[in-house]
Write a protein that holds these residues in place. Structure first.
Motif, PDB file in Angstrom:
ATOM      1  N   THR A   1       0.765  -1.153   0.072  1.00 33.40           N
ATOM      2  CA  THR A   1      -0.117   0.089  -0.062  1.00 33.40           C
ATOM      3  C   THR A   1       0.737   1.282  -0.078  1.00 33.40           C
ATOM      4  N   ALA A   2       0.139   2.289  -0.287  1.00 33.12           N
ATOM      5  CA  ALA A   2       0.866   3.691  -0.067  1.00 33.12           C
ATOM      6  C   ALA A   2       1.719   4.003   1.140  1.00 33.12           C
ATOM      7  N   GLY A   3       0.809   3.573   2.243  1.00 35.17           N
ATOM      8  CA  GLY A   3       1.461   3.454   3.727  1.00 35.17           C
ATOM      9  C   GLY A   3       2.682   2.708   3.858  1.00 35.17           C
ATOM     10  N   GLU A   4       2.524   1.487   3.267  1.00 36.53           N
ATOM     11  CA  GLU A   4       3.900   0.751   3.406  1.00 36.53           C
ATOM     12  C   GLU A   4       5.081   1.104   2.583  1.00 36.53           C
ATOM     13  N   LEU A   5       4.807   1.639   1.409  1.00 36.80           N
ATOM     14  CA  LEU A   5       5.869   2.409   0.696  1.00 36.80           C
ATOM     15  C   LEU A   5       6.278   3.490   1.427  1.00 36.80           C
ATOM     16  N   HIS A   6       5.489   4.279   2.041  1.00 37.53           N
ATOM     17  CA  HIS A   6       5.915   5.358   2.662  1.00 37.53           C
ATOM     18  C   HIS A   6       6.911   4.953   3.610  1.00 37.53           C
TER      19      HIS A   6
ATOM     20  N   ILE B   1      -8.857  -1.111  -9.783  1.00 36.76           N
ATOM     21  CA  ILE B   1      -9.493  -0.743  -8.333  1.00 36.76           C
ATOM     22  C   ILE B   1      -8.467  -1.241  -7.615  1.00 36.76           C
ATOM     23  N   TYR B   2      -7.875  -2.292  -7.472  1.00 45.09           N
ATOM     24  CA  TYR B   2      -6.922  -2.892  -6.658  1.00 45.09           C
ATOM     25  C   TYR B   2      -5.959  -1.932  -6.349  1.00 45.09           C
ATOM     26  N   ASN B   3      -5.262  -1.492  -7.532  1.00 47.04           N
ATOM     27  CA  ASN B   3      -4.125  -0.369  -7.230  1.00 47.04           C
ATOM     28  C   ASN B   3      -4.847   1.063  -6.737  1.00 47.04           C
ATOM     29  N   PHE B   4      -6.145   1.305  -6.829  1.00 49.66           N
ATOM     30  CA  PHE B   4      -6.772   2.385  -6.492  1.00 49.66           C
ATOM     31  C   PHE B   4      -6.722   2.473  -4.835  1.00 49.66           C
ATOM     32  N   ILE B   5      -7.146   1.178  -4.434  1.00 53.92           N
ATOM     33  CA  ILE B   5      -7.148   0.772  -3.212  1.00 53.92           C
ATOM     34  C   ILE B   5      -5.957   0.948  -2.440  1.00 53.92           C
ATOM     35  N   ARG B   6      -4.976   0.269  -2.891  1.00 56.06           N
ATOM     36  CA  ARG B   6      -3.527   0.165  -2.400  1.00 56.06           C
ATOM     37  C   ARG B   6      -2.794   1.832  -2.396  1.00 56.06           C
ATOM     38  N   GLY B   7      -3.260   2.522  -3.336  1.00 53.69           N
ATOM     39  CA  GLY B   7      -2.833   3.713  -3.595  1.00 53.69           C
ATOM     40  C   GLY B   7      -3.211   5.030  -2.286  1.00 53.69           C
ATOM     41  N   LEU B   8      -4.417   4.569  -1.840  1.00 53.07           N
ATOM     42  CA  LEU B   8      -4.988   5.478  -0.927  1.00 53.07           C
ATOM     43  C   LEU B   8      -5.160   4.956   0.396  1.00 53.07           C
TER      44      LEU B   8
END
Length: 160
Positions: A13-18, A78-85
């Motif tokens: 997810t974006a949070g994990e990448l952060h 949609i999967y990428n959208f969820i991960r990105g937010l």
């Protein structure tokens, strides 16, 4: 001054990448401060670090309406959208007239005849929403007015 490449996994997810970038950035900051202190460094304009692009752009502000899932999109989008937010501001959909934030999901094969936006559940272990070309299995959610929880715990407390 210093750069380091990071490989994207395609599942975080974006949070994990952060969090990964935060740790890498801290190390690069220490390395940079030591180089400046010793006087051994080369300056590089920021735009030269982005291959083939000399114009820097600001990211657009994300509004609540931008986070609503369009189930007519492909399952991968949609999967990428969820991960990105995830985790903030979080993608969401409507479920029984309430907002359901989705923090984690998985792609699964499609089932014939399921309309985009419709959901399938066994009311115990899984809740899947149909996209245009597949299903998204919800793993970690938060219903409006409730705490964030894994899907099995969520399904024990809701009537669908």
């Amino acid at each position: 001054m210093f750069t380091e490449k990071v490989t994207l996994t395609g599942h975080e997810t974006a949070g994990e990448l952060h969090d990964r970038l935060m740790a890498k950035g801290a190390g690069l900051l220490v390395k940079t401060v030591k180089a400046v202190e010793s006087g051994r460094y080369n300056e590089h304009p920021q735009h030269s670090l982005i291959e083939g692009n000399t114009e820097l752009k600001n990211a657009p502000k994300i509004f609540k309406d931008d986070c609503k899932i369009d189930w007519n999109q492909s399952a991968q989008n949609i999967y990428n959208f969820i991960r990105g937010l995830s985790p903030s501001p979080a993608a969401f959909t409507e479920l029984n007239g309430k907002t359901l934030k989705i923090y984690s999901s998985a792609l699964v094969d499609t089932e014939p005849g399921v309309q985009p936006g419709a959901f399938l559940t066994d009311n115990k272990t899984h809740l899947k929403f149909a996209a245009k070309d597949g299903l998204i299995s919800l793993l970690d959610v938060q219903l409006e007015g409730k705490k964030r929880m894994e899907i099995a715990e969520f399904l024990r407390g809701v009537n669908l």
